[in-house]
Design an enzyme around this catalytic site. Structure first.
Site, PDB file in Angstrom:
ATOM      1  N   GLU A 145       0.847  -1.196   0.000  1.00 25.53           N
ATOM      2  CA  GLU A 145       0.000   0.000   0.000  1.00 25.53           C
ATOM      3  C   GLU A 145       0.882   1.245   0.000  1.00 25.53           C
ATOM      4  OE1 GLU A 145      -3.639   1.357   2.880  1.00 25.53           O
ATOM      5  OE2 GLU A 145      -1.754   0.858   3.849  1.00 25.53           O
TER       6      GLU A 145
ATOM      7  N   HIS B 132       2.504   4.574   0.941  1.00 26.89           N
ATOM      8  CA  HIS B 132       2.680   5.233   2.236  1.00 26.89           C
ATOM      9  C   HIS B 132       3.338   6.596   2.031  1.00 26.89           C
ATOM     10  CE1 HIS B 132       1.394   1.625   4.317  1.00 26.89           C
ATOM     11  NE2 HIS B 132       1.547   2.226   5.482  1.00 26.89           N
TER      12      HIS B 132
ATOM     13  N   ASP C 157       3.431  -1.744   6.124  1.00 24.16           N
ATOM     14  CA  ASP C 157       2.474  -2.485   6.964  1.00 24.16           C
ATOM     15  C   ASP C 157       2.875  -3.954   7.124  1.00 24.16           C
ATOM     16  OD1 ASP C 157       1.113  -0.141   7.086  1.00 24.16           O
ATOM     17  OD2 ASP C 157      -0.641  -0.811   5.959  1.00 24.16           O
TER      18      ASP C 157
ATOM     19  N   HIS D 171      -2.030  -3.634   9.168  1.00 30.93           N
ATOM     20  CA  HIS D 171      -2.831  -2.868   8.193  1.00 30.93           C
ATOM     21  C   HIS D 171      -4.272  -2.812   8.693  1.00 30.93           C
ATOM     22  CE1 HIS D 171      -4.234  -1.496   4.268  1.00 30.93           C
ATOM     23  NE2 HIS D 171      -4.974  -2.561   4.111  1.00 30.93           N
TER      24      HIS D 171
ATOM     25  N   GLU E 185      -7.160  -2.040   7.691  1.00 29.53           N
ATOM     26  CA  GLU E 185      -8.327  -2.539   6.966  1.00 29.53           C
ATOM     27  C   GLU E 185      -8.488  -4.057   7.033  1.00 29.53           C
ATOM     28  OE1 GLU E 185      -6.251  -0.255   6.080  1.00 29.53           O
ATOM     29  OE2 GLU E 185      -7.184   1.332   4.895  1.00 29.53           O
TER      30      GLU E 185
ATOM     31  N   HIS F  63      -1.621   7.162   9.079  1.00 26.19           N
ATOM     32  CA  HIS F  63      -1.144   6.474   7.875  1.00 26.19           C
ATOM     33  C   HIS F  63      -0.006   7.284   7.234  1.00 26.19           C
ATOM     34  CE1 HIS F  63      -1.068   4.190   4.162  1.00 26.19           C
ATOM     35  NE2 HIS F  63      -1.139   5.319   3.509  1.00 26.19           N
TER      36      HIS F  63
ATOM     37  N   GLU G 168       4.443   5.662  11.978  1.00 28.72           N
ATOM     38  CA  GLU G 168       4.998   4.705  11.002  1.00 28.72           C
ATOM     39  C   GLU G 168       6.360   5.178  10.479  1.00 28.72           C
ATOM     40  OE1 GLU G 168       1.696   2.048   8.798  1.00 28.72           O
ATOM     41  OE2 GLU G 168       1.642   4.145   8.199  1.00 28.72           O
TER      42      GLU G 168
END
Ligand code: ZN
Ligand code: MN
Length: 267
Positions: free
Chosen positions: A34, A36, A45, A120, A122, A177, A182
Site C-alpha cells: 500500500e 505510504h 504495513d 494494516h 483494513e 497512515h 509509522e
C-alpha cells in the site's frame, strides 16, 4: 548454524522437532502492499509487524511464519484509498481464505498456539473471519485445542509515549497512515528505506463523518499521507518499537503461559 526465528529458514525436520519438543507460538504477521506517501516504501504495513514478531520471538523462543504481504483494500480514511498506483489489494473473501488456509495448515502440522499480528488497519474483520472459519473447520476435523491470539501492535504504545511524540496532541491512529508513528518506526527499523526530504508538510486530512461509495479521490491528500511526518525521528521509533515488543511479549505470556524460552535458550 545460527539460530533462526523464521519458519521459512528451518528445514522441515527441525521445524517438525521444534513443534513437537518446544510447542512454540507461531507468529503470523499480516500486512499490505500500500502506498505510504512519497517518503516511505509501500511495504511498511508488512515490514513493521514482521520486525516486531521477530524481536518478540528472539526473546521468547517462538517462531515467525512468512508474512502475508497483501491485505484488504485501502480505505480513504485509514490508508488513503485504493486508487493510488502501487496499492495492491485483495478482495475480502480472498484474504479470509488465505488466512483460513494457512491456519489450517499450521494446525495440521501440530501448531497449537498461533498469533496473528496485523499491520494494516483494513484487514481486521477479514482476519477475524479467517480465524473463525479455520477453527470451525478444524473442530469438524477433530482438532479443538488450537488457540489463536490476534495482536494490534500499535495499541501497545503508552499514553506517556504518545504525549512525548505528539506534543501538540495525538491525531488518532487512522490519520497516522504514513505519519509520525509509522515513519519514526521505519527510521528505527529500516532507515535506508525512508527519505525524510520527501515528507509531505500539508495539514492532516479532514474527512466528513460519513463514507461515500464510490469515494471521491479528491477528498484524500494527493501525497497519500494522511498527516505530516515531519516530526518523525528514529529515537521516537525506538520508543514505540520497545513498547510494542514488550507489550507483545506480555500478551503472549498472558495468552499462552510460560515463555517458550524457558525450554529453549536463544542466542
Ligand atoms: Zn501503514
Ligand atoms: Mn495500511
Amino acid at each position: 548454524m545460527a539460530e533462526t526465528v523464521r519458519v521459512c529458514e528451518l528445514n522441515w525436520i527441525d521445524y517438525d522437532r521444534r513443534l513437537r519438543e518446544d510447542a512454540p507460538v507461531v507468529m503470523l504477521p499480516v500486512g499490505s502492499l500500500e502506498q505510504h506517501g512519497p517518503h516511505l516504501p509501500m511495504h511498511c504495513d508488512a515490514l513493521i509487524p514482521t520486525a516486531i514478531c521477530e524481536a518478540v520471538a528472539a526473546r521468547t523462543g517462538d517462531l515467525v511464519a512468512p508474512t502475508i504481504s497483501y491485505g484488504y483494500k485501502s480505505q480513504p480514511k485509514s490508508g488513503g484509498g485504493n486508487h493510488f498506483p502501487g496499492t495492491t489489494s485483495l478482495d475480502g473473501q480472498t484474504l479470509i481464505f488465505v488466512v483460513r488456509d494457512v491456519i489450517k495448515e499450521f494446525a495440521r502440522h501440530g501448531v497449537r498456539k498461533l498469533t496473528l499480528m496485523d499491520g494494516h488497519y483494513e484487514n481486521n474483520m477479514f482476519l477475524v473471519e479467517g480465524i473463525d472459519l479455520a477453527l470451525r473447520e478444524l473442530r469438524r476435523d477433530g482438532i479443538d485445542d488450537l488457540r489463536i491470539a490476534k495482536l494490534p501492535y500499535w495499541e501497545y504504545a503508552s499514553q506517556a509515549t504518545l504525549d512525548k511524540v505528539f506534543p501538540d496532541g495525538f491525531p488518532g491512529w487512522p490519520l497516522e497512515h504514513a505519519g509520525v508513528m509509522e515513519t519514526s518506526v521505519m527510521l528505527h527499523l529500516h532507515p535506508a528505506l525512508v527519505n525524510m526530504d520527501k515528507v509531505p508538510t500539508h495539514p492532516p486530512a479532514d474527512f466528513p463523518r460519513h463514507d461515500m461509495y464510490p469515494y471521491d479521490p479528491a477528498t484524500v491528500p494527493s501525497s497519500g499521507a494522511l498527516s505530516s511526518a515531519r516530526i518523525a525521528t528514529a529515537e521516537k521509533g525506538k520508543m514505540f518499537v520497545d513498547e510494542y515488543v514488550d507489550g507483545a511479549v506480555a500478551a503472549l505470556a498472558e495468552a499462552f503461559g510460560e515463555p517458550r524460552a524457558a525450554k529453549r535458550v536463544v542466542a
